[in-house]
Enzyme design. Structure first.
Site, PDB file in Angstrom:
ATOM      1  N   GLY A 154      32.959  16.828 -15.386  1.00  0.00           N
ATOM      2  CA  GLY A 154      33.473  15.679 -14.618  1.00  0.00           C
ATOM      3  C   GLY A 154      33.413  15.920 -13.124  1.00  0.00           C
ATOM      4  N   GLU A 172       5.724  11.360  -0.439  1.00  0.00           N
ATOM      5  CA  GLU A 172       4.601  12.292  -0.224  1.00  0.00           C
ATOM      6  C   GLU A 172       3.702  12.358  -1.457  1.00  0.00           C
ATOM      7  OE1 GLU A 172       3.944  14.827   2.403  1.00  0.00           O
ATOM      8  OE2 GLU A 172       5.161  13.558   3.667  1.00  0.00           O
ATOM      9  N   GLN A 199      25.693  18.652 -14.971  1.00  0.00           N
ATOM     10  CA  GLN A 199      26.171  18.795 -16.352  1.00  0.00           C
ATOM     11  C   GLN A 199      27.101  20.005 -16.471  1.00  0.00           C
ATOM     12  OE1 GLN A 199      25.622  16.537 -18.509  1.00  0.00           O
ATOM     13  NE2 GLN A 199      26.595  17.505 -20.260  1.00  0.00           N
ATOM     14  N   ILE A 200      26.728  21.102 -15.839  1.00  0.00           N
ATOM     15  CA  ILE A 200      27.522  22.331 -15.927  1.00  0.00           C
ATOM     16  C   ILE A 200      28.879  22.156 -15.226  1.00  0.00           C
ATOM     17  CG2 ILE A 200      27.601  24.766 -15.139  1.00  0.00           C
ATOM     18  CD1 ILE A 200      24.566  24.872 -15.839  1.00  0.00           C
ATOM     19  N   ARG A 255       2.048  18.985   1.699  1.00  0.00           N
ATOM     20  CA  ARG A 255       2.604  19.058   0.338  1.00  0.00           C
ATOM     21  C   ARG A 255       3.355  20.348   0.011  1.00  0.00           C
ATOM     22  NH1 ARG A 255      -1.897  15.212  -2.316  1.00  0.00           N
ATOM     23  NH2 ARG A 255      -0.693  13.359  -1.872  1.00  0.00           N
ATOM     24  N   ALA A 294       0.845  -1.198   0.000  1.00  0.00           N
ATOM     25  CA  ALA A 294       0.000   0.000   0.000  1.00  0.00           C
ATOM     26  C   ALA A 294       0.875   1.242   0.000  1.00  0.00           C
ATOM     27  CB  ALA A 294      -0.927  -0.001   1.217  1.00  0.00           C
ATOM     28  N   SER A 340       4.992  11.879  -8.464  1.00  0.00           N
ATOM     29  CA  SER A 340       4.551  12.904  -9.434  1.00  0.00           C
ATOM     30  C   SER A 340       3.294  12.434 -10.178  1.00  0.00           C
ATOM     31  CB  SER A 340       5.662  13.192 -10.447  1.00  0.00           C
ATOM     32  OG  SER A 340       6.675  13.961  -9.855  1.00  0.00           O
TER      33      SER A 340
HETATM   34  C1  LIG Z   1      13.027   7.809   1.538  1.00  0.00           C
HETATM   35  C2  LIG Z   1      11.559   7.604   1.722  1.00  0.00           C
HETATM   36  C3  LIG Z   1      10.921   8.129   2.845  1.00  0.00           C
HETATM   37  C4  LIG Z   1       9.564   7.922   3.047  1.00  0.00           C
HETATM   38  N1  LIG Z   1       8.959   8.368   4.198  1.00  0.00           N
HETATM   39  C5  LIG Z   1       7.700   7.968   4.481  1.00  0.00           C
HETATM   40  C6  LIG Z   1       7.125   8.229   5.764  1.00  0.00           C
HETATM   41  O1  LIG Z   1       7.745   8.839   6.639  1.00  0.00           O
HETATM   42  N2  LIG Z   1       5.890   7.736   6.031  1.00  0.00           N
HETATM   43  C7  LIG Z   1       5.175   7.036   5.104  1.00  0.00           C
HETATM   44  O2  LIG Z   1       4.047   6.617   5.408  1.00  0.00           O
HETATM   45  N3  LIG Z   1       5.669   6.796   3.863  1.00  0.00           N
HETATM   46  C8  LIG Z   1       6.923   7.238   3.543  1.00  0.00           C
HETATM   47  N4  LIG Z   1       7.465   6.961   2.301  1.00  0.00           N
HETATM   48  C9  LIG Z   1       6.669   6.206   1.337  1.00  0.00           C
HETATM   49  C10 LIG Z   1       6.324   6.971   0.081  1.00  0.00           C
HETATM   50  O3  LIG Z   1       5.330   7.915   0.348  1.00  0.00           O
HETATM   51  C11 LIG Z   1       5.937   5.938  -1.000  1.00  0.00           C
HETATM   52  O4  LIG Z   1       7.143   5.332  -1.427  1.00  0.00           O
HETATM   53  C12 LIG Z   1       5.204   6.551  -2.152  1.00  0.00           C
HETATM   54  O5  LIG Z   1       3.917   6.914  -1.758  1.00  0.00           O
HETATM   55  C13 LIG Z   1       5.104   5.607  -3.352  1.00  0.00           C
HETATM   56  O6  LIG Z   1       4.646   4.342  -2.977  1.00  0.00           O
HETATM   57  P1  LIG Z   1       5.411   3.033  -3.501  1.00  0.00           P
HETATM   58  O7  LIG Z   1       6.839   3.217  -3.173  1.00  0.00           O
HETATM   59  O8  LIG Z   1       4.726   1.837  -2.960  1.00  0.00           O
HETATM   60  O9  LIG Z   1       5.283   3.067  -5.066  1.00  0.00           O
HETATM   61  P2  LIG Z   1       4.034   2.483  -5.956  1.00  0.00           P
HETATM   62  O10 LIG Z   1       2.745   3.005  -5.414  1.00  0.00           O
HETATM   63  O11 LIG Z   1       4.183   1.019  -6.100  1.00  0.00           O
HETATM   64  O12 LIG Z   1       4.327   3.192  -7.342  1.00  0.00           O
HETATM   65  C14 LIG Z   1       5.240   2.683  -8.308  1.00  0.00           C
HETATM   66  C15 LIG Z   1       5.117   3.523  -9.577  1.00  0.00           C
HETATM   67  O13 LIG Z   1       3.795   3.365 -10.139  1.00  0.00           O
HETATM   68  C16 LIG Z   1       3.212   4.642 -10.311  1.00  0.00           C
HETATM   69  N5  LIG Z   1       1.752   4.565 -10.085  1.00  0.00           N
HETATM   70  C17 LIG Z   1       1.108   3.938  -9.064  1.00  0.00           C
HETATM   71  N6  LIG Z   1      -0.214   4.106  -9.178  1.00  0.00           N
HETATM   72  C18 LIG Z   1      -0.420   4.864 -10.293  1.00  0.00           C
HETATM   73  C19 LIG Z   1      -1.576   5.396 -10.948  1.00  0.00           C
HETATM   74  N7  LIG Z   1      -2.786   5.185 -10.459  1.00  0.00           N
HETATM   75  N8  LIG Z   1      -1.388   6.128 -12.056  1.00  0.00           N
HETATM   76  C20 LIG Z   1      -0.147   6.357 -12.551  1.00  0.00           C
HETATM   77  N9  LIG Z   1       0.981   5.890 -11.976  1.00  0.00           N
HETATM   78  C21 LIG Z   1       0.851   5.166 -10.856  1.00  0.00           C
HETATM   79  C22 LIG Z   1       3.877   5.528  -9.268  1.00  0.00           C
HETATM   80  O14 LIG Z   1       3.770   6.902  -9.584  1.00  0.00           O
HETATM   81  C23 LIG Z   1       5.298   5.018  -9.321  1.00  0.00           C
HETATM   82  O15 LIG Z   1       5.988   5.615 -10.379  1.00  0.00           O
HETATM   83  C24 LIG Z   1       8.816   7.200   2.075  1.00  0.00           C
HETATM   84  C25 LIG Z   1       9.457   6.692   0.932  1.00  0.00           C
HETATM   85  C26 LIG Z   1      10.799   6.859   0.757  1.00  0.00           C
HETATM   86  C27 LIG Z   1      11.470   6.221  -0.436  1.00  0.00           C
END
Ligand SMILES: Cc1cc2nc3c(=O)[nH]c(=O)nc-3n(C[C@H](O)[C@H](O)[C@H](O)COP(=O)(O)OP(=O)(O)OC[C@H]3O[C@@H](n4cnc5c(N)ncnc54)[C@H](O)[C@@H]3O)c2cc1C
Length: 410
Positions: free
Chosen positions: A367, A390, A363-364, A269, A136, A393
């Site tokens: 190396g 959060e 890039q700018i 956000r 999730a 994109s």
């Molecule tokens: C360093 C780090 C810190 C974090 N800190 C927290 C925190 O403190 N608390 C917390 O609760 N969470 C935290 N997160 C979790 C973060 O919010 C999630 O990683 C994020 O919401 C994406 O979920 P996922 O990694 O499961 O990717 P997925 O949901 O599996 O997504 C994988 C790809 O599929 C794309 N995708 C999924 N659904 C769709 C759709 N309907 N349409 C188009 N594209 C889609 C996504 O954009 C992405 O490119 C953290 C993550 C990281 C890496």
């Protein structure tokens, strides 16, 4: 809430605070950045230094959070993340958990738990907000962590595995989002405080990351974690009312209602966008200086339009991103709803800007940009998280497109 007129001029107080934060970012955070990036550990000594001067404290963040112009948090984030994103996230990560309590908790819960999240300058603490799970991420409704009420003891019992939690397992207080009614999807979620040293909560895997490596990210495992009824944010009566309304709506075929995790993310956000602006600005400044100094073909590389135009575009994007962030921040403070998903717009654009501007900066620098002798490669690694956490994109675009069109675009 305020009727504050929008202005791009910071007032004298704000200018002073910005200078003060900038000083800490330049003198303490930036010089420590490479070391903590390599160590991949929470920079406790830096958090402690921030606490000693009042920069890591509930008072300071509350003051910025309730700044009637809305710009306090945006300005704070930009300056801290200009210093270094990994260290800055270690300093402000607690804020996400605090916002989780502010968004859903009662006044008493806010007063009890939020100060404990920060500890005190001699004994600093951090907090974690745990919503994401292995299955999730973007799809919050797929959450499985379960909270079951034990009426006889007035306790909630939490079971499940959270992942990606910033400060997960090292936090004093964990704010955990869990399912209280599986029939209702994301409308059946609620947030809970897990107090310090509660049995059954443990840290799972700690992740080794591409960037923001000074910020601790880990799984949080919950095995029969029992918390008092008073740890349900908002209280049982409010939850029962909310669930009854959601069931009624579900019966009638359903209007969308906000869930607990979404309320936290929406409020945070623009602040996350401001962090991305800080990283982008840092990389841009380094690239600008470098382009003026680096000589090739007998002249500074900035003499070439190919380089100078990149810098012009970088700066234009950064300023545009900041304006979106400030607009959303001001709207939130003025109590204006994000009717066109302005919060998501700010995070989307600022996150994408940080990623592309830091790549251009590398890039700018040629190396040198690709080596760890210069900070831009770290900034680029750090910036990459801003299109992922959060809300990715893609999810921001989904929120914006749905809000603008009213169509449940998938
Ligand atoms: C360093 C780090 C810190 C974090 N800190 C927290 C925190 O403190 N608390 C917390 O609760 N969470 C935290 N997160 C979790 C973060 O919010 C999630 O990683 C994020 O919401 C994406 O979920 P996922 O990694 O499961 O990717 P997925 O949901 O599996 O997504 C994988 C790809 O599929 C794309 N995708 C999924 N659904 C769709 C759709 N309907 N349409 C188009 N594209 C889609 C996504 O954009 C992405 O490119 C953290 C993550 C990281 C890496």
């Amino acid at each position: 809430m305020s009727d504050s007129t929008f202005t791009l001029d910071l007032n004298e107080d704000q200018k002073e605070i910005r200078e003060w934060i900038h000083g800490f970012a330049a003198d303490v955070i930036r010089p420590a950045a490479a070391e903590w990036d390599e160590r991949e550990e929470t920079p406790w000594p830096v958090i402690q230094e921030a606490a000693k001067i009042g920069l890591y404290s509930l008072d300071f963040y509350a003051q910025q959070f309730f700044d009637p112009t809305g710009l306090g948090i945006a300005m704070t984030m930009e300056e801290l993340f200009w210093g270094d994103a990994g260290i800055a996230l270690s300093i402000v990560g607690t804020g996400l958990a605090a916002v989780g309590v502010l968004a859903n908790g009662t006044e008493e819960q806010i007063g009890t738990w939020v100060p404990q999240m920060y500890g005190d300058p001699d004994d600093v603490k951090v907090a974690a907000f745990c919503s994401s799970e292995p299955d999730a991420g973007s799809d919050v409704a797929a959450m499985r962590t379960r909270a079951v009420y034990d009426e006889a003891k007035d306790e909630w019992v939490l079971n499940g595995t959270k992942t990606w939690a910033t400060n997960g397992g090292i936090a004093n207080i964990h704010v955990v989002v869990a399912v209280v009614d599986p029939e209702l999807g994301s409308k059946g979620h609620a947030s809970f405080i897990v107090p310090p040293d509660t049995p059954g909560l443990s840290q799972g895997q700690k992740f080794k990351k591409h960037g923001i490596r000074a910020s601790h990210t880990a799984e949080v495992v919950l095995e029969d974690v029992r918390v008092p009824g008073s740890c349900l944010l908002g209280g049982k009566e409010k939850l029962d009312e909310r669930l009854a309304r959601a069931r009624e709506r579900a019966r009638q075929g359903g209007e969308r209602v906000k869930n607990a995790a979404m309320a936290t993310f929406e409020a945070s956000r623009p602040a996350v966008g401001a962090q991305a602006v800080g990283i982008a600005r840092a990389a841009y400044e380094i690239a600008l200086d470098y382009a003026k100094e680096r000589v090739q073909f007998g002249r500074p590389i900035i003499d070439n339009q190919g380089v100078a135009f990149q810098l012009a575009d970088m700066r234009t994007r950064i300023d545009a991103a900041r304006l979106l962030v400030w607009r959303a921040s001001w709207m939130a403070a003025a109590g204006k709803p994000f009717e066109s998903a302005e919060g998501s717009m700010s995070k989307l654009y600022a996150g994408e800007t940080a990623k592309s501007v830091t790549a251009q900066a590398m890039q700018i620098l040629g190396g040198n940009g690709y080596t760890r002798e210069y900070p831009v490669e770290r900034m680029h690694r750090d910036a990459a998280i801003y299109t992922i956490f959060e809300g990715t994109s893609e999810i921001q675009r989904l929120v914006i497109a749905r809000t603008l069109s009213g169509v449940p675009i998938r």
